[in-house]
Write an enzyme that holds these catalytic residues in place. Structure first.
Site, PDB file in Angstrom:
ATOM      1  N   SER A  22       0.119  -4.516   6.601  1.00 21.29           N
ATOM      2  CA  SER A  22      -0.638  -3.581   7.439  1.00 21.29           C
ATOM      3  C   SER A  22      -0.525  -3.931   8.916  1.00 21.29           C
ATOM      4  O   SER A  22      -0.318  -3.052   9.766  1.00 21.29           O
ATOM      5  CB  SER A  22      -2.104  -3.574   7.016  1.00 21.29           C
ATOM      6  OG  SER A  22      -2.241  -3.197   5.669  1.00 21.29           O
ATOM      7  N   ARG A  26       1.741  -1.780  11.991  1.00 18.53           N
ATOM      8  CA  ARG A  26       1.143  -1.316  13.251  1.00 18.53           C
ATOM      9  C   ARG A  26       1.842  -1.955  14.453  1.00 18.53           C
ATOM     10  O   ARG A  26       2.044  -1.308  15.480  1.00 18.53           O
ATOM     11  CB  ARG A  26      -0.354  -1.623  13.250  1.00 18.53           C
ATOM     12  CG  ARG A  26      -1.139  -0.681  12.320  1.00 18.53           C
ATOM     13  CD  ARG A  26      -2.468  -1.275  11.873  1.00 18.53           C
ATOM     14  NE  ARG A  26      -3.227  -0.320  11.069  1.00 18.53           N
ATOM     15  CZ  ARG A  26      -2.977  -0.069   9.782  1.00 18.53           C
ATOM     16  NH1 ARG A  26      -1.982  -0.678   9.153  1.00 18.53           N
ATOM     17  NH2 ARG A  26      -3.713   0.816   9.115  1.00 18.53           N
ATOM     18  N   SER A 147      -7.018   9.419   3.371  1.00 16.64           N
ATOM     19  CA  SER A 147      -6.268   8.201   3.669  1.00 16.64           C
ATOM     20  C   SER A 147      -6.544   7.769   5.098  1.00 16.64           C
ATOM     21  O   SER A 147      -6.428   8.569   6.031  1.00 16.64           O
ATOM     22  CB  SER A 147      -4.760   8.408   3.481  1.00 16.64           C
ATOM     23  OG  SER A 147      -4.029   7.294   3.950  1.00 16.64           O
ATOM     24  N   SER A 148      -6.886   6.497   5.278  1.00 16.81           N
ATOM     25  CA  SER A 148      -7.102   5.975   6.628  1.00 16.81           C
ATOM     26  C   SER A 148      -5.807   5.957   7.427  1.00 16.81           C
ATOM     27  O   SER A 148      -5.832   5.937   8.667  1.00 16.81           O
ATOM     28  CB  SER A 148      -7.671   4.557   6.554  1.00 16.81           C
ATOM     29  OG  SER A 148      -6.721   3.669   5.985  1.00 16.81           O
ATOM     30  N   GLN A 149      -4.659   5.956   6.753  1.00 15.87           N
ATOM     31  CA  GLN A 149      -3.384   5.930   7.467  1.00 15.87           C
ATOM     32  C   GLN A 149      -3.153   7.205   8.269  1.00 15.87           C
ATOM     33  O   GLN A 149      -2.450   7.173   9.278  1.00 15.87           O
ATOM     34  CB  GLN A 149      -2.233   5.698   6.488  1.00 15.87           C
ATOM     35  CG  GLN A 149      -2.219   4.287   5.922  1.00 15.87           C
ATOM     36  CD  GLN A 149      -1.069   4.057   4.968  1.00 15.87           C
ATOM     37  OE1 GLN A 149      -0.312   4.957   4.639  1.00 15.87           O
ATOM     38  NE2 GLN A 149      -0.936   2.822   4.505  1.00 15.87           N
ATOM     39  N   ASP A 296      -7.015  -1.161  -2.311  1.00 17.45           N
ATOM     40  CA  ASP A 296      -5.865  -1.916  -2.790  1.00 17.45           C
ATOM     41  C   ASP A 296      -6.263  -3.123  -3.632  1.00 17.45           C
ATOM     42  O   ASP A 296      -5.426  -3.691  -4.346  1.00 17.45           O
ATOM     43  CB  ASP A 296      -5.000  -2.383  -1.615  1.00 17.45           C
ATOM     44  CG  ASP A 296      -4.141  -1.266  -1.039  1.00 17.45           C
ATOM     45  OD1 ASP A 296      -4.026  -0.213  -1.697  1.00 17.45           O
ATOM     46  OD2 ASP A 296      -3.604  -1.429   0.070  1.00 17.45           O
ATOM     47  N   ARG A 327      -3.154   5.242  -9.857  1.00 16.71           N
ATOM     48  CA  ARG A 327      -3.552   3.914 -10.325  1.00 16.71           C
ATOM     49  C   ARG A 327      -4.705   3.962 -11.323  1.00 16.71           C
ATOM     50  O   ARG A 327      -4.818   3.072 -12.179  1.00 16.71           O
ATOM     51  CB  ARG A 327      -3.904   3.014  -9.135  1.00 16.71           C
ATOM     52  CG  ARG A 327      -2.672   2.571  -8.371  1.00 16.71           C
ATOM     53  CD  ARG A 327      -2.991   1.662  -7.201  1.00 16.71           C
ATOM     54  NE  ARG A 327      -1.750   1.306  -6.504  1.00 16.71           N
ATOM     55  CZ  ARG A 327      -1.689   0.795  -5.282  1.00 16.71           C
ATOM     56  NH1 ARG A 327      -2.815   0.589  -4.600  1.00 16.71           N
ATOM     57  NH2 ARG A 327      -0.531   0.497  -4.735  1.00 16.71           N
ATOM     58  N   LYS A 395       8.289  -4.412  -2.880  1.00 15.43           N
ATOM     59  CA  LYS A 395       7.701  -3.489  -1.910  1.00 15.43           C
ATOM     60  C   LYS A 395       6.734  -4.201  -0.975  1.00 15.43           C
ATOM     61  O   LYS A 395       6.651  -3.864   0.210  1.00 15.43           O
ATOM     62  CB  LYS A 395       6.987  -2.366  -2.651  1.00 15.43           C
ATOM     63  CG  LYS A 395       6.544  -1.206  -1.787  1.00 15.43           C
ATOM     64  CD  LYS A 395       5.999  -0.088  -2.656  1.00 15.43           C
ATOM     65  CE  LYS A 395       5.850   1.202  -1.859  1.00 15.43           C
ATOM     66  NZ  LYS A 395       4.860   1.105  -0.791  1.00 15.43           N
TER      67      LYS A 395
END
Length: 407
Positions: A22, A26, A147-149, A296, A327, A395
């Site tokens: 993360s 950024r 989603s915070s993304q 997560d 999930r 990943k």
């Protein structure tokens, strides 16, 4: 690649964790917005993962077809990045699963800022045709419950657009990741902040150079804390980890305390895992927690609780349906193979503590999901299992199998 797993009852080792995916993502975007390559110090962390390598590679594209594969962070962040690069046109695409993951909330917000983005195939989903252009700021409204993304992607490009006031509607999921984004923006000279519980103000400006030390990944650390809970006699030291971390997944420390894991933060950025007593309250009731801020961590926590036969009710899990796999469904399917029956609703996942014995070796499928592969591997502490398609862990944690299986 399939792995037949045998995990001894005691593990003794020092584990060097991968970079925080993360923070690294950024750092890459902010550096690219300054037209520079990212120069970061790893603090001793062991290498990068597929998602970060893909993002770094895609940032070098000027025009044409850009394929992010299964890297969801790259898809969201690059959508905003390419939207604000005048004179460049790209088609941003990914894997089949990526084409099933919605992106309309982000596209709508960027269009409010003047972005030129078209859906190539299905409305609301990749692939996207993006014609870079100057963006404008102002008052932007977007949903915060998917989603915070999406919010992080908009926030990082907004200083170059003249600044914005971003209002997030609905419950804000994964809030710690937004806080991380704002902290990194401030580190690079942009005084972005929450002006209210649902409103973020970002001033106009340009990012300034600043050194970044990328922490070890607390999400990766969660699997080792889970192993300590399952194998309490094990001796484990994890590094490098920051006690005052930008990562919301540091919450795994508090989550594992009731399950008998204590963390001692040493002065060399290492964490020593100690055995503690199980929370007596769990013997009388159930483990309950809202996971909306740290989704997560759900796979590792759920598998651990099932293997310990601890009843639980986890809320705030709806966004897990939109990850690399569904999930919630995947956990139900795979844990049922081992005799653990989960109950799932729109936003909760629960287990009553019961178990149906199974015999023989069980093949567990991670559903092309790195976090499921690592979480399901914990089952080898109680069952004979084979994890199929094990290579998917690259990943986020390429060293997982080597560190887990070499004793």
């Amino acid at each position: 690649m399939d792995y037949r797993l045998e995990i001894p009852s005691v593990i003794d080792r020092r584990v060097e964790l991968p970079l925080s995916k993360s923070i690294a993502a950024r750092a890459l975007i902010i550096s690219a917005l300054r037209d520079e390559q990212c120069k970061v110090e790893s603090g001793g962390c062991d290498g990068r993962c597929d998602d970060i390598d893909i993002l770094a590679s895609c940032l070098k594209h000027g025009d044409g077809h850009v394929d992010v594969g299964a890297a969801g962070t790259a898809m969201r962040f690059l959508t905003a990045y390419f939207a604000c690069r005048p004179g460049h046109t790209v088609t941003l695409d990914g894997s089949e699963r990526m084409r099933q993951r919605p992106i309309g909330v982000l596209v709508d917000a960027l269009r409010q800022m003047g972005a030129s983005i078209e859906y190539v195939d299905r409305e609301g989903y990749p692939p996207l045709k993006i014609a870079g252009c100057p963006l404008h700021g102002g008052s932007i409204v977007m949903r915060g419950d998917v989603s915070s993304q999406y919010a992080s992607a908009v926030l990082m490009v907004s200083p170059l657009a003249g600044g914005i006031t971003l209002t997030l509607e609905g419950d804000i999921v994964s809030r710690p990741y937004i806080d991380m984004t704002l902290a990194m923006m401030r580190h690079h000279g942009i005084e972005a902040h929450f002006a209210s519980p649902t409103t973020i103000v970002v001033p106009a400006g340009h990012y300034v150079p600043a050194p970044i030390i990328i922490e070890g990944d607390w999400s990766a650390a969660s699997y080792w804390l889970a192993l300590k809970a399952l194998l309490p006699e094990s001796r484990l030291v994890l590094s490098p980890l920051a006690q005052d971390s930008l990562q919301g997944d540091r919450a795994i420390v508090e989550m594992m305390k009731p399950l008998g894991v204590e963390c001692e933060f040493a002065g060399d950025a290492s964490v020593v895992l100690h055995r503690a007593s199980l929370d007596s309250a769990l013997m009388q009731g159930a483990y309950e927690r809202d996971m909306a801020a740290t989704p997560d961590l759900v796979p590792a926590l759920v598998v651990t609780l099932c293997l310990l036969r601890v009843p639980f009710r986890l809320a705030g899990v709806a966004t897990l349906r939109l990850k690399e796999s569904d999930r919630l469904e995947a956990l139900c399917v795979e844990l049922a193979k081992l005799g653990y029956r989960l109950e799932v609703s729109d936003n909760t996942l629960s287990y009553d503590g019961s178990h149906v014995p199974v015999t023989g070796e069980v093949a567990l499928c991670p559903h092309d999901d790195h976090r499921l592969a690592m979480a399901l591997s914990l089952a080898a502490t109680r069952h004979k299992i084979v994890v199929t398609s094990a290579e998917v862990v690259s990943k986020s944690y390429p060293q997982w199998w080597q560190q887990l299986l070499i004793f």
